[in-house]
Design a protein around this motif. Structure first.
Motif, mmCIF file in Angstrom:
data_model
loop_
_atom_site.group_PDB
_atom_site.id
_atom_site.type_symbol
_atom_site.label_atom_id
_atom_site.label_comp_id
_atom_site.label_asym_id
_atom_site.label_seq_id
_atom_site.Cartn_x
_atom_site.Cartn_y
_atom_site.Cartn_z
ATOM 1 N N PRO A 153 -44.715 61.180 -57.215
ATOM 2 C CA PRO A 153 -44.477 60.931 -55.789
ATOM 3 C C PRO A 153 -45.740 60.580 -55.000
ATOM 4 O O PRO A 153 -45.694 59.743 -54.103
ATOM 5 N N TRP B 126 -47.242 56.744 -54.244
ATOM 6 C CA TRP B 126 -46.688 55.805 -53.289
ATOM 7 C C TRP B 126 -47.725 55.190 -52.344
ATOM 8 O O TRP B 126 -47.734 53.959 -52.162
ATOM 9 N N HIS C 132 -48.348 51.206 -51.922
ATOM 10 C CA HIS C 132 -48.094 50.548 -50.638
ATOM 11 C C HIS C 132 -49.261 49.649 -50.248
ATOM 12 O O HIS C 132 -49.058 48.607 -49.610
ATOM 13 N N GLU D 11 -43.367 50.263 -45.265
ATOM 14 C CA GLU D 11 -43.536 51.520 -45.994
ATOM 15 C C GLU D 11 -42.252 51.892 -46.737
ATOM 16 O O GLU D 11 -42.288 52.294 -47.895
ATOM 17 N N GLY D 12 -41.132 51.767 -46.070
ATOM 18 C CA GLY D 12 -39.857 52.092 -46.707
ATOM 19 C C GLY D 12 -39.564 51.198 -47.894
ATOM 20 O O GLY D 12 -39.125 51.670 -48.950
ATOM 21 N N SER E 214 -41.780 49.654 -49.758
ATOM 22 C CA SER E 214 -42.711 50.015 -50.838
ATOM 23 C C SER E 214 -42.216 51.245 -51.583
ATOM 24 O O SER E 214 -42.298 51.315 -52.811
ATOM 25 N N TRP E 215 -41.697 52.206 -50.829
ATOM 26 C CA TRP E 215 -41.165 53.412 -51.472
ATOM 27 C C TRP E 215 -39.977 53.039 -52.363
ATOM 28 O O TRP E 215 -39.866 53.507 -53.488
ATOM 29 N N TYR E 216 -39.099 52.171 -51.865
ATOM 30 C CA TYR E 216 -37.962 51.726 -52.677
ATOM 31 C C TYR E 216 -38.428 50.995 -53.929
ATOM 32 O O TYR E 216 -37.831 51.139 -54.997
ATOM 33 N N ALA F 76 -39.468 53.637 -56.337
ATOM 34 C CA ALA F 76 -38.273 54.328 -56.837
ATOM 35 C C ALA F 76 -37.517 53.448 -57.831
ATOM 36 O O ALA F 76 -36.984 53.951 -58.835
#
Length: 180
Positions: free
Chosen positions: A31, A34, A38, A57-58, A60-62, A65
C-alpha cells in the motif's frame, strides 16, 4: 464482511513474488508504494503513450490496484521496482496481460527522474530470466505505441525484435518479441 477471511478460488502465483538484480528488488506491491507510482502516473510525459494523460491521485491508486489484482487473476503480474541502495520505488516492470492485449508482455514504467540510468533494462532482463525459468512455454512480447521511441529502444536493448505493427485503441502499436 470478515476482515481476515481467505478469498476463494484464488490460484497460486505461477512465478516468484520477489526477484532481485544487482541494484534492484522486484516485488509485489504494498500500500505504501502508491505515492511513488503516482509520481509516474501524474506526469503527462510519462503517460503520453499509455493513458494519454496525467492521472489523478484516485486514478493512480486504481492503476496500482489493477496491477495487484492482475497477480491474483493471472498468477503473475507487474512488480514494484525498488532500488536496493535507497529503498525508493522507481516504478513498475513485470508481466502484463490484460484481456484486450494480443499476448502476455513484459511492461515497464519508471518515474521520469530514473530514466536513462539503466534501471528499466536491468529490471526487464531480470523478468526475462525469471520468466524463462518459471514460464518456459510462454512467449513474451512488449506491446509498444509506434511513436514511443524510448520504449522501442529499451525493447531492442534487452534483445526483443520487431515482429509486426497493429491498430490498437485508435493508434498504431508494435509487437516486439522477447528472446526465449
Amino acid at each position: 464482511m470478515k476482515a481476515n477471511r481467505p478469498m476463494p478460488n484464488i490460484p497460486p502465483f505461477l512465478v516468484p513474488n520477489r526477484i532481485e538484480s544487482p541494484r534492484l528488488v522486484l516485488r509485489t506491491f504494498r500500500p505504501d508504494d502508491w505515492p511513488s507510482l503516482h509520481e509516474h502516473y501524474s506526469d503527462a510525459e510519462s503517460t503520453r503513450f499509455t493513458f494519454r494523460r496525467a492521472l489523478s491521485e484516485g486514478d493512480s491508486w486504481y492503476a496500482m490496484a489493477n496491477m495487484v489484482g492482475h497477480w491474483h487473476l493471472r498468477g503473475y503480474g507487474p512488480y514494484a521496482v525498488e532500488e536496493k541502495a535507497t529503498g525508493n520505488v522507481l516504478g513498475t516492470v513485470g508481466l502484463w496481460y490484460p484481456k484486450d492485449w494480443p499476448e502476455p508482455e513484459i511492461k515497464w514504467a519508471l518515474t521520469r527522474r530514473y530514466w536513462g540510468k539503466g534501471y528499466a533494462s536491468e529490471a526487464a532482463r531480470a523478468v526475462q530470466a525469471m520468466a524463462k525459468e518459471h514460464l518456459p512455454d510462454v512467449s513474451l512480447i512488449s506491446f509498444i505505441h509506434a511513436e514511443n521511441a524510448a520504449s522501442i529502444a529499451l525493447a531492442l536493448a534487452v534483445g526483443a525484435t520487431f515482429e509486426k505493427e497493429m491498430p490498437f485503441r485508435g493508434a498504431t502499436w508494435h509487437i516486439y518479441r522477447h528472446p526465449r
